[in-house]
Scaffold this motif. Structure first.
Motif, mmCIF file in Angstrom:
data_model
loop_
_atom_site.group_PDB
_atom_site.id
_atom_site.type_symbol
_atom_site.label_atom_id
_atom_site.label_comp_id
_atom_site.label_asym_id
_atom_site.label_seq_id
_atom_site.Cartn_x
_atom_site.Cartn_y
_atom_site.Cartn_z
ATOM 1 N N UNK A 139 -24.268 17.609 -39.722
ATOM 2 C CA UNK A 139 -23.323 17.858 -38.631
ATOM 3 C C UNK A 139 -23.954 17.548 -37.281
ATOM 4 N N UNK A 140 -25.232 17.886 -37.122
ATOM 5 C CA UNK A 140 -25.917 17.612 -35.851
ATOM 6 C C UNK A 140 -26.015 16.118 -35.604
ATOM 7 N N UNK A 141 -26.388 15.359 -36.629
ATOM 8 C CA UNK A 141 -26.460 13.902 -36.473
ATOM 9 C C UNK A 141 -25.088 13.321 -36.131
ATOM 10 N N UNK A 142 -24.035 13.831 -36.782
ATOM 11 C CA UNK A 142 -22.692 13.336 -36.519
ATOM 12 C C UNK A 142 -22.245 13.603 -35.091
ATOM 13 N N UNK A 143 -22.543 14.800 -34.584
ATOM 14 C CA UNK A 143 -22.178 15.133 -33.209
ATOM 15 C C UNK A 143 -22.964 14.277 -32.213
ATOM 16 N N UNK A 144 -24.231 14.026 -32.511
ATOM 17 C CA UNK A 144 -25.025 13.157 -31.642
ATOM 18 C C UNK A 144 -24.482 11.727 -31.654
ATOM 19 N N UNK A 145 -23.980 11.282 -32.822
ATOM 20 C CA UNK A 145 -23.355 9.966 -32.895
ATOM 21 C C UNK A 145 -22.115 9.909 -32.017
ATOM 22 N N UNK A 146 -21.320 10.977 -32.017
ATOM 23 C CA UNK A 146 -20.122 11.021 -31.176
ATOM 24 C C UNK A 146 -20.490 10.981 -29.697
ATOM 25 N N UNK A 147 -21.488 11.766 -29.307
ATOM 26 C CA UNK A 147 -21.929 11.770 -27.903
ATOM 27 C C UNK A 147 -22.441 10.395 -27.493
ATOM 28 N N UNK A 148 -23.199 9.748 -28.379
ATOM 29 C CA UNK A 148 -23.756 8.436 -28.063
ATOM 30 C C UNK A 148 -22.662 7.378 -27.967
ATOM 31 N N UNK A 149 -21.683 7.441 -28.878
ATOM 32 C CA UNK A 149 -20.585 6.467 -28.838
ATOM 33 C C UNK A 149 -19.758 6.642 -27.570
ATOM 34 N N UNK A 150 -19.531 7.896 -27.177
ATOM 35 C CA UNK A 150 -18.805 8.155 -25.930
ATOM 36 C C UNK A 150 -19.587 7.615 -24.736
ATOM 37 N N UNK A 151 -20.917 7.829 -24.736
ATOM 38 C CA UNK A 151 -21.755 7.320 -23.642
ATOM 39 C C UNK A 151 -21.778 5.803 -23.626
ATOM 40 N N UNK A 152 -21.770 5.194 -24.813
ATOM 41 C CA UNK A 152 -21.760 3.726 -24.905
ATOM 42 C C UNK A 152 -20.497 3.156 -24.262
ATOM 43 N N UNK A 153 -19.342 3.718 -24.606
ATOM 44 C CA UNK A 153 -18.090 3.226 -24.046
ATOM 45 C C UNK A 153 -18.018 3.469 -22.540
ATOM 46 N N UNK A 154 -18.453 4.659 -22.104
ATOM 47 C CA UNK A 154 -18.374 4.990 -20.687
ATOM 48 C C UNK A 154 -19.319 4.134 -19.852
ATOM 49 N N UNK A 155 -20.539 3.901 -20.349
ATOM 50 C CA UNK A 155 -21.506 3.123 -19.580
ATOM 51 C C UNK A 155 -21.155 1.637 -19.551
ATOM 52 N N UNK A 156 -20.413 1.159 -20.559
ATOM 53 C CA UNK A 156 -20.049 -0.257 -20.616
ATOM 54 C C UNK A 156 -18.758 -0.562 -19.872
ATOM 55 N N UNK A 157 -18.021 0.461 -19.464
ATOM 56 C CA UNK A 157 -16.722 0.225 -18.843
ATOM 57 C C UNK A 157 -16.875 -0.538 -17.525
ATOM 58 N N UNK A 158 -16.138 -1.627 -17.411
ATOM 59 C CA UNK A 158 -16.135 -2.394 -16.173
ATOM 60 C C UNK A 158 -17.314 -3.322 -15.968
ATOM 61 N N UNK A 159 -18.129 -3.562 -16.996
ATOM 62 C CA UNK A 159 -19.259 -4.481 -16.852
ATOM 63 C C UNK A 159 -18.780 -5.889 -16.499
ATOM 64 N N UNK A 160 -19.502 -6.562 -15.618
ATOM 65 C CA UNK A 160 -19.191 -7.948 -15.277
ATOM 66 C C UNK A 160 -19.964 -8.932 -16.153
ATOM 67 N N UNK A 161 -21.051 -8.489 -16.769
ATOM 68 C CA UNK A 161 -21.833 -9.346 -17.655
ATOM 69 C C UNK A 161 -20.981 -9.761 -18.847
ATOM 70 N N UNK A 162 -21.017 -11.046 -19.252
ATOM 71 C CA UNK A 162 -20.246 -11.467 -20.429
ATOM 72 C C UNK A 162 -20.538 -10.573 -21.637
#
Length: 270
Positions: A139-162
């Motif tokens: 369960x801990x690994x799964x929750x960390x995966x969710x947090x990381x996936x959310x951070x991945x989407x949020x940090x990539x939003x609006x990137x100008x790099x191809x």
């Protein structure tokens, strides 16, 4: 929204075609191998069109988040079950919705209803009567995966790099972090059967480079919360593909869950 939906379809197809073979590969081999081969495939693009200096630090964050999302997901499915890992990873849109509310954003009631429907539908579709399994570690690994996936989407939003260049940098970060684990398991790498290499080839091309490139393309204009919600089409497509390809029957509660995910995505359309 269409690029993210296509990415989800490819992820679901990959799970139906090569899921069992990939689960047989130790995570400390599969994770760095996926990053390394994807990075080598994308390296010519990164060299030809290096990212602008203003986005390099941000791309480092994207890479760290992607490395966490992939590593924790595979650790979760090995410590628990595939169903537990998939469901917990797709808590990401719920986490991003909660974050938006805590920041004071006013979200439409239909959007909040859609997130709730999609979350409950994912539980019915992915977990069903088996319930969540795996103990605290899984369960801990799964929750960390969710947090990381959310951070991945949020940090990539609006990137100008191809998108593929950004993905090349991100997989390079993942390679740097995970390669030492692969070097410690070279014997396990050499012992991989031929069928496992076919699964790895699919995972690298149509399971990583193409769909993650599509996801990055979509999240340039789509809010991260919506993008992760649309990505929940992955278990829907996985169940549909597994029916003819793997002979897995479609359970009534799975059909209901899939319909609820589709309704949740529709309620959050722009």
């Amino acid at each position: 929204m269409i690029p993210v939906a296509l990415a989800a379809l490819l992820w679901g197809l990959g799970g139906a075609l090569a899921g069992r073979s990939m689960r047989e590969i130790p995570p400390e081999v599969l994770i760095p191998l996926r990053f390394l081969l994807s990075f080598l495939l994308l390296l010519p693009l990164v060299l030809a069109r290096p990212p602008h200096p203003s986005e390099r630090a941000r791309l480092l964050g994207v890479g760290l988040a992607l490395a966490g999302a992939q590593a924790f997901y595979y650790l979760a499915i090995h410590a628990a079950t595939v169903a537990t890992g998939i469901f917990l990873q797709y808590l990401a849109p719920s986490l991003l919705t909660l974050y938006a509310l805590l920041k004071g954003e006013r979200l439409p009631h239909r959007a909040l209803l859609g997130v709730g429907l999609a979350l409950f539908g994912a539980y019915l579709l992915v977990v069903g009567p088996e319930e969540l399994k795996g103990g605290p570690k899984g369960l801990a690994f799964g929750l960390l995966a969710a947090l990381s996936f959310a951070a991945y989407a949020a940090s990539a939003q609006g990137l100008k790099t191809p998108p593929l260049v950004a993905l090349g940098v991100a997989t390079g970060v993942g390679t740097f972090l995970s390669l030492p684990f692969l070097l410690l398991r070279l014997e396990a790498l050499r012992a991989l059967p031929l069928g496992a290499w076919g699964a790895v080839a699919y995972l690298v091309t149509l399971g990583t480079v193409v769909p993650f490139g599509l996801f990055l393309l979509g999240v340039r204009t789509l809010p991260a919360r919506t993008a992760t919600l649309v990505a929940m089409l992955e278990p829907v497509s996985g169940a549909l593909f597994a029916w003819p390809l793997a002979g897995e029957p479609l359970r009534p509660e799975a059909l209901l869950g899939g319909a609820m995910i589709l309704m949740g995505v529709w309620l959050n359309r722009r």
